[in-house]
Design a protein around this motif. Structure first.
Motif, mmCIF file in Angstrom:
data_model
loop_
_atom_site.group_PDB
_atom_site.id
_atom_site.type_symbol
_atom_site.label_atom_id
_atom_site.label_comp_id
_atom_site.label_asym_id
_atom_site.label_seq_id
_atom_site.Cartn_x
_atom_site.Cartn_y
_atom_site.Cartn_z
ATOM 1 N N VAL A 165 -6.897 8.265 10.877
ATOM 2 C CA VAL A 165 -6.458 7.294 9.868
ATOM 3 C C VAL A 165 -6.169 5.998 10.228
ATOM 4 O O VAL A 165 -4.982 6.039 10.919
ATOM 5 N N THR A 166 -6.981 5.059 10.228
ATOM 6 C CA THR A 166 -6.542 3.880 11.016
ATOM 7 C C THR A 166 -6.469 2.623 10.116
ATOM 8 O O THR A 166 -6.560 2.755 8.516
ATOM 9 N N ARG A 167 -5.924 1.672 10.360
ATOM 10 C CA ARG A 167 -5.764 0.414 9.437
ATOM 11 C C ARG A 167 -6.863 -0.055 8.713
ATOM 12 O O ARG A 167 -6.934 -0.339 7.428
ATOM 13 N N GLY A 168 -8.096 0.028 9.436
ATOM 14 C CA GLY A 168 -9.438 -0.308 8.768
ATOM 15 C C GLY A 168 -9.891 0.557 7.849
ATOM 16 O O GLY A 168 -10.286 0.359 6.605
ATOM 17 N N LEU A 169 -9.507 2.005 8.185
ATOM 18 C CA LEU A 169 -9.867 2.832 7.099
ATOM 19 C C LEU A 169 -9.115 2.750 5.705
ATOM 20 O O LEU A 169 -9.745 2.739 4.657
ATOM 21 N N ARG A 170 -7.821 2.457 6.027
ATOM 22 C CA ARG A 170 -7.057 2.132 4.779
ATOM 23 C C ARG A 170 -7.337 0.958 3.905
ATOM 24 O O ARG A 170 -7.450 0.853 2.475
ATOM 25 N N ASP A 171 -7.578 0.117 4.629
ATOM 26 C CA ASP A 171 -7.918 -1.372 4.186
ATOM 27 C C ASP A 171 -9.338 -1.186 3.438
ATOM 28 O O ASP A 171 -9.630 -1.815 2.281
ATOM 29 N N GLY A 172 -10.306 -0.473 4.060
ATOM 30 C CA GLY A 172 -11.606 -0.222 3.347
ATOM 31 C C GLY A 172 -11.306 0.312 2.027
ATOM 32 O O GLY A 172 -12.007 0.439 0.934
ATOM 33 N N MET A 173 -10.614 1.527 1.812
ATOM 34 C CA MET A 173 -10.406 2.315 0.710
ATOM 35 C C MET A 173 -9.764 1.487 -0.447
ATOM 36 O O MET A 173 -10.204 1.550 -1.397
ATOM 37 N N VAL A 174 -8.697 0.525 -0.056
ATOM 38 C CA VAL A 174 -8.164 -0.404 -1.101
ATOM 39 C C VAL A 174 -9.262 -1.432 -1.312
ATOM 40 O O VAL A 174 -9.344 -1.542 -2.715
ATOM 41 N N THR A 175 -10.066 -1.837 -0.552
ATOM 42 C CA THR A 175 -11.292 -2.791 -1.027
ATOM 43 C C THR A 175 -11.965 -2.164 -2.036
ATOM 44 O O THR A 175 -12.534 -2.965 -2.924
ATOM 45 N N GLN A 176 -12.297 -0.861 -1.712
ATOM 46 C CA GLN A 176 -13.200 -0.247 -2.634
ATOM 47 C C GLN A 176 -12.809 -0.244 -3.935
ATOM 48 O O GLN A 176 -13.558 -0.443 -5.063
ATOM 49 N N LEU A 177 -11.554 0.379 -4.280
ATOM 50 C CA LEU A 177 -10.886 0.231 -5.302
ATOM 51 C C LEU A 177 -10.812 -0.802 -6.117
ATOM 52 O O LEU A 177 -11.033 -1.067 -7.239
ATOM 53 N N ALA A 178 -10.607 -1.725 -5.355
ATOM 54 C CA ALA A 178 -9.954 -3.225 -5.855
ATOM 55 C C ALA A 178 -11.571 -3.912 -6.451
ATOM 56 O O ALA A 178 -11.619 -4.451 -7.419
ATOM 57 N N VAL A 205 -0.716 -5.475 0.027
ATOM 58 C CA VAL A 205 -1.401 -6.827 0.533
ATOM 59 C C VAL A 205 -2.694 -6.916 0.382
ATOM 60 O O VAL A 205 -3.380 -7.903 0.117
ATOM 61 N N GLN A 206 -3.453 -6.014 0.538
ATOM 62 C CA GLN A 206 -4.893 -5.754 0.820
ATOM 63 C C GLN A 206 -5.593 -5.861 -0.528
ATOM 64 O O GLN A 206 -6.503 -6.458 -0.853
ATOM 65 N N ALA A 207 -4.703 -5.285 -1.505
ATOM 66 C CA ALA A 207 -5.247 -5.402 -3.028
ATOM 67 C C ALA A 207 -5.075 -6.757 -3.419
ATOM 68 O O ALA A 207 -6.095 -7.236 -4.018
ATOM 69 N N LEU A 208 -3.893 -7.583 -3.272
ATOM 70 C CA LEU A 208 -3.934 -8.783 -3.772
ATOM 71 C C LEU A 208 -4.965 -9.867 -2.934
ATOM 72 O O LEU A 208 -5.221 -10.752 -3.519
ATOM 73 N N THR A 209 -5.195 -9.446 -1.718
ATOM 74 C CA THR A 209 -6.050 -10.334 -0.741
ATOM 75 C C THR A 209 -7.521 -10.252 -1.499
ATOM 76 O O THR A 209 -8.097 -11.230 -1.688
ATOM 77 N N CYS A 210 -7.924 -8.996 -1.943
ATOM 78 C CA CYS A 210 -9.257 -8.867 -2.752
ATOM 79 C C CYS A 210 -9.318 -9.813 -3.783
ATOM 80 O O CYS A 210 -10.182 -10.441 -3.913
ATOM 81 N N GLY A 211 -8.039 -9.656 -4.611
ATOM 82 C CA GLY A 211 -8.199 -10.720 -5.705
ATOM 83 C C GLY A 211 -8.095 -11.975 -5.459
ATOM 84 O O GLY A 211 -8.921 -12.747 -6.120
ATOM 85 N N LEU A 212 -7.377 -12.772 -4.490
ATOM 86 C CA LEU A 212 -7.171 -13.863 -4.230
ATOM 87 C C LEU A 212 -8.454 -14.478 -3.585
ATOM 88 O O LEU A 212 -9.043 -15.541 -3.810
#
Length: 666
Positions: free
Chosen positions: A375-388, A421-428
């Motif tokens: 479970v890496t930071r990249g994996l977490r960010d990727g999951m949030v990015t897919q949802l966003a 942070v990742q979710a808002l980054t995707c929106g911004l």
């Protein structure tokens, strides 16, 4: 970073104090990870990558010449011709030691008008992308272009405007207009493949799939995406396949797979089957252990009953993956057998099971808190990015923003805050929704009551995401956050770091602070950003900020409130730095003393006490002067003379503190 008069202790094992002044103890998850690249650096990397992959379109040479000659170029061309990429590369090529790259967004909160000379800093590289603007917005921008061009010329900056295709342009601006035409599509395709590391002996051969794809005109973005699909197909196909197979696989992945996915989902009736399908689509490429744990989480979130079949009688993961056209590779990571199939699955469930959306948000929040080697930071960010991506694709940006707020408003873990942070980054960063998210962040920072750790999340997105291309907007939002944070200094530190990057931003913040009366929080902000070094550091043509009358006026107004409202222990540390800098003996040192004396002179009934406190601070500063006590004593004497002059006196022999005491007794 600007020095401060207080002591901060971060990550301490317990409270501690090292001197006078306030003490701030930061407890809890801190998002400032020095091992993670900042978004500013990521933004620079993206510009560098863009320059490497760009095939110069027809007109690029003329655009370079016009920009070098006049400082301004206006790009025109068909949509999809690469106008915006060309604009960014032109500005990247114009990089200098001074100035920053910024995108202008006239009309948004925190952005200066195009006619405001304070908009342009020395050597700045400015992008005004109006390629998608309507006639009214384009007309408003054109009215401000003459003033903007003059400021660009005066500051030796560079400006690239991308105009809407077919838009009206005045005759005096026609000389700056350059038309950009599409470069050859095959050259664009091959350049991207070369940058992706594919061997040239493969892609230089004629290929019928590529020829068929490029037969009609394609936007540059579409060609780049197809090249990326070929790269991914190369990594996903079986050994022995070559370039023709990679291209064929990439082309098949572009086909509409909605019907295929619908048929598969209709065949999978059981909750565990569908949960596994969704999990693989959201965590595509994750290790099988992570897929298994996340699938169990999804079943729990959606209320599915646990399996009653004995453990050893249950189907193993390999069998279940086969049912959904997925497999585990030699590295233990799970992928669909067809390229980009995960995207089609995500789209299907989001569009055809809307009641599932809320559960996916809850599930994602739980999943990012999973731990383990895989479970890496990249994996977490990727999951949030897919949802966003699903929220943004279906124009539900408001719900995504609310989800990020919810994630960080409760007792969130570090992973949960990073997910917000990742979710808002995707929106911004989304072209269609970025403006809405910047406005939403402004409302949060300026007007909303922030719960939990959400303020930390906002500091992160302002400092790293918004500031990377819109520093003025980041400045305003961090300023509001710094005024409101009661127990931490996250926003204040980020604000100081931001103004340290630009004399223009420091000037703008000082002008904002120079209002009717500073609040206690604003006094702290001022004392944090008024270090004498940046104020006396020459820039542009050798001029310093403190030499500007408007800046001196702002400094005087702020110091007046500091001297009048705070005890000497609250400001003496910063005053000592001013006095040490003044001891250098040049003209700028005299200006610093004038500001302090003028500020004390405006303190009304506290005028005498302010003069006395300044004099006492100067005597105290002699003990720690970096250039020796004799030089510092001369500075104290000069300060004394200026105080006497401000009082309309000749030089008395009685020091100011004694005079103040006699005034008090009488």
């Amino acid at each position: 970073m600007s020095e401060r008069s207080s002591t901060r202790v971060e990550g301490a094992q317990g409270p501690m104090h090292t001197g006078s002044g306030n003490m701030y103890v930061t407890v809890g998850p801190d998002l400032g990870d020095p091992g993670r690249p900042s978004f500013r650096r990521i933004a620079d990397d993206q510009l560098t990558w863009l320059r490497r992959v760009l095939v110069a379109p027809s007109g690029m040479g003329a655009a370079r010449a016009e920009l070098a000659d006049t400082g301004t170029v206006i790009l025109d061309g068909l949509p999809g011709s690469g106008r915006t990429s060309a604009a960014r590369v032109l500005l990247r090529e114009s990089h200098r030691d001074s100035g920053v790259f910024r995108e202008l967004l006239p009309g948004e909160e925190g952005e200066l008008s195009l006619t405001d000379p304070g908009l342009v800093g020395s050597g700045d590289r400015l992008l005004l992308d109006l390629s998608a603007s309507d006639a009214a917005r384009w007309a408003a921008a054109r009215s401000g272009l003459p003033a903007l061009r003059k400021a660009v010329h005066d500051q030796q900056a560079r400006l690239v405007v991308v105009m809407p295709h077919g838009g009206v342009l005045e005759s005096d601006l026609q000389r700056n207009r350059v038309v950009i035409d599409d470069p050859p599509g095959v050259n664009v395709f091959r350049r991207h493949l070369r940058m992706h590391g594919l061997p040239c002996e493969q892609y230089l051969r004629p290929d019928p799939t590529v020829d068929d794809f490029l037969r009609e005109r394609r936007p540059m973005r579409e060609i780049a995406d197809f090249a990326d699909l070929v790269r991914r197909a190369r990594g996903a196909t079986r050994a022995g396949d070559g370039f023709p197979q990679w291209c064929a696989t990439a082309l098949r992945s572009r086909a509409d797979r909605r019907n295929d996915v619908a048929v598969l989902v209709a065949r999978l009736r059981e909750s565990p089957q569908r949960a596994l399908l969704i999990t693989v689509a959201m965590l595509h490429g994750a290790h099988a252990d992570v897929i298994h744990r996340a699938t169990q989480l999804l079943l729990g979130v959606t209320g599915s009953p646990p399996e009653e079949v004995p453990l050893l009688q249950r189907r193993d993961l390999a069998e279940r993956l086969t049912e959904i056209s997925a497999e585990t590779g030699p590295d233990g990571h799970v992928r669909f057998t067809e390229l980009d199939y995960d995207s089609a699955v995500r789209t299907h469930f989001w569009d055809h099971m809307p009641d599932l959306r809320q559960h996916l948000g809850v599930w994602t929040a739980h999943s990012v808190d999973l731990d383990g080697t895989h479970v890496t930071r990249g994996l977490r960010d990727g999951m949030v990015t897919q949802l966003a991506g699903q929220y943004l694709r279906t124009a539900h940006g408001e719900e995504l923003a609310s989800l990020a707020e919810e994630w960080s408003s409760t007792s969130a873990s570090r992973a949960g805050l990073e997910a917000a942070v990742q979710a808002l980054t995707c929106g911004l960063n989304d072209p269609a929704h970025g403006r809405h998210f910047r406005e939403r962040v402004y409302q949060w920072c300026a007007n909303r009551r922030l719960r939990g750790k959400f303020a930390q999340v906002l500091v992160q997105v302002c400092a790293d995401v918004i500031a990377s291309s819109h520093p003025d907007q980041a400045l305003l939002r961090l300023y509001y956050l710094a005024r409101r944070e009661p127990d931490t200094t996250h926003a204040l530190r980020a604000l100081c770091e931001l103004v340290d990057t630009s004399h223009r931003l420091r000037r703008r913040l000082l002008n904002r602070l120079a209002g009717p009366a500073l609040s206690p929080a604003e006094l702290d902000i001022f004392l944090s950003v008024c270090a004498p070094g940046p104020l006396t550091d020459p820039y542009d043509n050798g001029r310093a900020l403190v030499e500007e009358s408007a800046v001196r006026g702002a400094l005087t107004a702020c110091w007046r409130d500091v001297l009048g409202d705070l005890p000497p222990s609250g400001w003496q540390s910063q005053a000592r730095r001013w006095l040490h800098t003044a001891a250098v003996g040049d003209r700028l040192g005299g200006i610093l003393l004038d500001v302090l004396v003028d500020a004390a002179d405006r303190c009304g009934s506290r005028r005498g006490a302010a003069f006395a406190a300044l004099y006492a601070s100067a005597r105290d500063a002699e003990c720690t002067a970096p250039f020796g006590s004799a030089c510092a004593a001369e500075t104290t004497d000069l300060l004394f003379q200026k105080i006497c002059a401000a009082q309309g006196l000749g030089r008395p022999t009685t020091p100011p503190q004694a005079e103040s005491a006699r005034e008090t007794e009488s």
